[in-house]
Each structure stands twice: as C-alpha cells, then as structure tokens.
Design a protein around this motif. Structure first.
Motif, mmCIF file in Angstrom:
data_model
loop_
_atom_site.group_PDB
_atom_site.id
_atom_site.type_symbol
_atom_site.label_atom_id
_atom_site.label_comp_id
_atom_site.label_asym_id
_atom_site.label_seq_id
_atom_site.Cartn_x
_atom_site.Cartn_y
_atom_site.Cartn_z
ATOM 1 N N GLU A 54 1.182 -18.146 -4.578
ATOM 2 C CA GLU A 54 0.411 -17.894 -3.334
ATOM 3 C C GLU A 54 -0.342 -16.569 -3.756
ATOM 4 O O GLU A 54 0.154 -15.557 -4.406
ATOM 5 N N SER A 55 -1.635 -16.432 -3.335
ATOM 6 C CA SER A 55 -2.730 -15.319 -3.650
ATOM 7 C C SER A 55 -1.981 -14.226 -2.520
ATOM 8 O O SER A 55 -1.531 -14.493 -1.464
ATOM 9 N N VAL A 56 -2.172 -12.817 -3.151
ATOM 10 C CA VAL A 56 -1.593 -11.788 -2.326
ATOM 11 C C VAL A 56 -2.969 -11.367 -1.552
ATOM 12 O O VAL A 56 -3.865 -10.978 -2.281
ATOM 13 N N ARG A 57 -2.847 -11.102 -0.338
ATOM 14 C CA ARG A 57 -3.867 -10.478 0.487
ATOM 15 C C ARG A 57 -2.963 -9.428 1.314
ATOM 16 O O ARG A 57 -2.352 -9.840 2.311
ATOM 17 N N HIS A 58 -2.698 -8.147 1.171
ATOM 18 C CA HIS A 58 -2.053 -7.138 1.805
ATOM 19 C C HIS A 58 -2.891 -6.216 2.182
ATOM 20 O O HIS A 58 -3.230 -5.174 1.537
ATOM 21 N N ASP A 59 -3.238 -6.170 3.689
ATOM 22 C CA ASP A 59 -3.908 -5.069 4.280
ATOM 23 C C ASP A 59 -3.486 -3.708 4.227
ATOM 24 O O ASP A 59 -3.946 -2.760 3.847
ATOM 25 N N LEU A 60 -2.057 -3.683 4.204
ATOM 26 C CA LEU A 60 -1.344 -2.226 4.093
ATOM 27 C C LEU A 60 -1.416 -1.649 2.769
ATOM 28 O O LEU A 60 -1.949 -0.674 2.617
ATOM 29 N N ALA A 61 -1.496 -2.532 1.768
ATOM 30 C CA ALA A 61 -1.620 -1.893 0.507
ATOM 31 C C ALA A 61 -2.953 -1.194 0.156
ATOM 32 O O ALA A 61 -3.090 -0.222 -0.462
ATOM 33 N N VAL A 62 -4.269 -2.099 0.587
ATOM 34 C CA VAL A 62 -5.284 -1.559 0.419
ATOM 35 C C VAL A 62 -5.570 -0.079 1.249
ATOM 36 O O VAL A 62 -6.210 0.860 0.837
ATOM 37 N N LYS A 63 -4.953 -0.300 2.589
ATOM 38 C CA LYS A 63 -5.095 1.041 3.299
ATOM 39 C C LYS A 63 -4.416 2.232 2.755
ATOM 40 O O LYS A 63 -4.970 3.448 2.797
ATOM 41 N N ILE A 64 -3.033 1.608 1.937
ATOM 42 C CA ILE A 64 -2.451 3.079 1.360
ATOM 43 C C ILE A 64 -3.362 3.632 0.453
ATOM 44 O O ILE A 64 -3.531 4.844 -0.005
ATOM 45 N N ARG A 65 -4.110 2.651 -0.461
ATOM 46 C CA ARG A 65 -4.919 3.277 -1.358
ATOM 47 C C ARG A 65 -6.114 4.150 -0.941
ATOM 48 O O ARG A 65 -6.684 5.049 -1.338
ATOM 49 N N GLY A 66 -6.423 3.594 0.185
ATOM 50 C CA GLY A 66 -7.549 4.110 0.983
ATOM 51 C C GLY A 66 -7.274 5.749 1.497
ATOM 52 O O GLY A 66 -8.096 6.470 1.766
ATOM 53 N N ALA A 67 -6.014 5.752 1.710
ATOM 54 C CA ALA A 67 -5.526 7.227 2.168
ATOM 55 C C ALA A 67 -5.834 8.257 1.290
ATOM 56 O O ALA A 67 -5.901 9.387 1.595
ATOM 57 N N ALA A 68 -6.420 7.953 0.181
ATOM 58 C CA ALA A 68 -6.456 9.052 -0.819
ATOM 59 C C ALA A 68 -7.918 9.630 -0.139
ATOM 60 O O ALA A 68 -8.186 10.933 -0.565
ATOM 61 N N PHE A 69 -8.591 9.006 0.477
ATOM 62 C CA PHE A 69 -9.960 9.498 1.000
ATOM 63 C C PHE A 69 -10.000 10.054 2.592
ATOM 64 O O PHE A 69 -10.925 10.095 3.089
ATOM 65 N N ASP A 70 -8.841 10.211 3.257
ATOM 66 C CA ASP A 70 -8.568 10.449 4.579
ATOM 67 C C ASP A 70 -7.424 11.143 4.925
ATOM 68 O O ASP A 70 -6.613 11.187 3.862
ATOM 69 N N ASP A 71 -7.324 11.635 6.003
ATOM 70 C CA ASP A 71 -6.231 12.135 6.309
ATOM 71 C C ASP A 71 -4.992 11.091 6.399
ATOM 72 O O ASP A 71 -5.268 10.407 7.144
ATOM 73 N N PRO A 72 -3.751 11.385 5.842
ATOM 74 C CA PRO A 72 -2.817 10.166 5.708
ATOM 75 C C PRO A 72 -2.048 9.943 7.133
ATOM 76 O O PRO A 72 -1.270 9.316 7.327
ATOM 77 N N THR A 73 -2.086 11.004 7.743
ATOM 78 C CA THR A 73 -1.218 11.236 9.312
ATOM 79 C C THR A 73 -1.182 9.797 9.999
ATOM 80 O O THR A 73 -0.045 9.253 10.354
ATOM 81 N N ALA A 74 -2.581 9.224 10.217
ATOM 82 C CA ALA A 74 -2.622 7.873 10.907
ATOM 83 C C ALA A 74 -1.872 6.700 10.095
ATOM 84 O O ALA A 74 -1.170 6.044 10.964
ATOM 85 N N LEU A 75 -1.897 6.794 8.868
ATOM 86 C CA LEU A 75 -1.409 5.802 8.302
ATOM 87 C C LEU A 75 0.091 5.826 8.158
ATOM 88 O O LEU A 75 0.856 4.821 8.204
ATOM 89 N N ILE A 76 0.606 7.186 8.225
ATOM 90 C CA ILE A 76 2.250 7.394 8.013
ATOM 91 C C ILE A 76 2.595 6.603 9.480
ATOM 92 O O ILE A 76 3.820 5.974 9.288
ATOM 93 N N ARG A 77 1.862 6.905 10.624
ATOM 94 C CA ARG A 77 2.352 6.255 11.925
ATOM 95 C C ARG A 77 2.353 4.774 11.852
ATOM 96 O O ARG A 77 3.318 3.971 12.346
ATOM 97 N N GLN A 78 1.532 4.220 10.845
ATOM 98 C CA GLN A 78 1.203 2.660 10.881
ATOM 99 C C GLN A 78 2.295 2.254 10.057
ATOM 100 O O GLN A 78 3.081 1.199 10.386
ATOM 101 N N VAL A 79 2.760 2.995 8.779
ATOM 102 C CA VAL A 79 3.741 2.588 7.895
ATOM 103 C C VAL A 79 5.093 2.658 8.634
ATOM 104 O O VAL A 79 5.945 1.763 8.431
ATOM 105 N N GLU A 80 5.264 3.617 9.597
ATOM 106 C CA GLU A 80 6.720 3.770 10.217
ATOM 107 C C GLU A 80 6.764 2.463 10.942
ATOM 108 O O GLU A 80 7.847 2.089 11.197
ATOM 109 N N ARG A 81 5.848 2.015 11.836
ATOM 110 C CA ARG A 81 5.758 1.004 12.680
ATOM 111 C C ARG A 81 6.114 -0.414 11.936
ATOM 112 O O ARG A 81 7.007 -1.231 12.178
ATOM 113 N N TYR A 82 5.429 -0.430 10.648
ATOM 114 C CA TYR A 82 5.730 -1.581 9.667
ATOM 115 C C TYR A 82 7.152 -1.647 9.021
ATOM 116 O O TYR A 82 7.641 -2.682 9.119
ATOM 117 N N HIS A 83 7.593 -0.264 8.936
ATOM 118 C CA HIS A 83 8.999 -0.257 8.332
ATOM 119 C C HIS A 83 9.936 -0.674 9.577
ATOM 120 O O HIS A 83 10.944 -1.399 9.285
#
Length: 209
Positions: A90-119
């Motif tokens: 299967e080809s991998v398409r992982h939105d969360l993984a792209v967002k995690i890399r993108g967090a290098a260019f923004d405040d990671p606070t909002a992404l932390i909340r998303q990852v907690e929901r994902y968890h």
C-alpha cells in the motif's frame, strides 16, 4: 479489496442474515474492513443478482421473514480468483506525518491538541481490540472452536479459521501499540519544541549562539 470480498469471507466463516453480517462487521470484520449497514445491504443485493450468494427465506414467529445468505459456487470462485491475485504494498499517505514536519514553521500548540486526540482514538481502538481478543480467543469464556452451525462448511477448517482470525486481530493490536508508541514520541518532541520556543531558543541552537 472490494467490500464484496470481505462479505464473502465472512459468509464462508458463518452464513447468516444481512443484519447478522452487519453486526459482524461492527464486532470483528471491522478490525480490517469497515462498512456501514447501508453499504452491506446494498452490496449483498448486488451479489445476489450476480449469483455470488444464495438466499433463502427464514420464517420468524411474530416477525417478518428474514433472508439468510450463504456463498454460492460463483462467489467461491470469485473469492478464489481474488485470493490468487498479487497485492502491491500500500502507498502511504499520512496527513499527520506531513503536519508534524510542518510544525517546524508554526507554533506547535494546535498540533499537540490534534495529536492528543489522535492518540486517544488509537488508545480506544486498542482497548476495543484487546477486549475482542479476550472475548473471542484468550479469555476463560472464549469458544474453543466453532460449533457445527458456525462454519459455512464441514471442510472449512475451523481450527485454521480461528487461527487466521486471531492472527489478523493480533496484527491490529500490534499496529495500535506501535502507533501509540510513536505518538508518545511525537508528543514528547512537540512539547520539547514548544518549550524551546517559549524560552526564545531554537532546537539545535547553542546557548548564547
């Protein structure tokens, strides 16, 4: 894989009504293939028209008759053809993984909340899988093997059927545990980066540099 193949596998494991099949998807088939009740009934109707399933009416006292489905020879042949087809990884398409890399260019606070929901979602799924394993395979009340009315054929190999059902479930359990371990790592990393931002430093920057 099409929904038809998942339905054929389930009906070979145990023939039944559309309602019983839909409940099975909610309870165990959903470990590897999800479908709504409406999708299942719609596909069953098409499979009946194509001659993949046999249907007979079962009378119920005080209730409308229900349709009981089993796999027809044409359905068995279709499943056999599909089982012999090669499967590409299967080809991998992982939105969360792209967002995690993108967090290098923004405040990671909002992404932390998303990852907690994902968890939490994966934690809930793992709990569901473990409960199913205890109920169906490893617990004191788990059936030792299907009864005479629980398999589609005397030649279906009930022991092999249960072993293969269990190995699929173990794969789901292993995947959820792996995902949760990775998400713990992601959260620890994001919290560390947020703390560094809060103190005005950047990851990898030497103090005073």
């Amino acid at each position: 894989m099409a929904l038809e193949h998942a339905i054929l596998v389930s009906l070979l494991e145990k023939p039944g009504s559309g309602y019983e099949l839909a409940r099975r998807f909610d309870r165990s088939i959903g470990y590897f293939w999800t479908a709504t009740h409406q999708q299942i009934y719609r596909v069953l109707k098409r499979m009946e028209s194509d001659g993949w399933v046999d249907v007979h009416e079962v009378s119920q006292q005080g209730k409308p008759d229900k349709k009981h489905y089993s796999v027809a020879p044409a359905g068995q042949a279709a499943l056999s053809d599909w089982l012999h087809e090669p499967i590409e990884p299967e080809s991998v398409r992982h939105d969360l993984a792209v967002k995690i890399r993108g967090a290098a260019f923004d405040d990671p606070t909002a992404l932390i909340r998303q990852v907690e929901r994902y968890h939490q979602a994966h934690s809930d799924r793992l709990t569901h899988y473990l409960a199913g394993e205890l109920r169906d395979f490893t617990g004191p009340d788990a059936p030792t093997e299907p009864g005479p009315d629980e398999s589609g054929s005397d030649e279906s190999g009930p022991d092999a059927m249960r072993e293969l059902q269990h190995v699929v479930l173990r794969g789901g359990i292993a995947y959820e545990r792996m995902t949760l371990a990775w998400l713990d790592d992601v959260l620890a990393t994001l919290h560390r980066i947020r703390a560094a931002h809060a103190t005005g430093t950047r990851t990898g920057e030497r103090p005073g540099g």
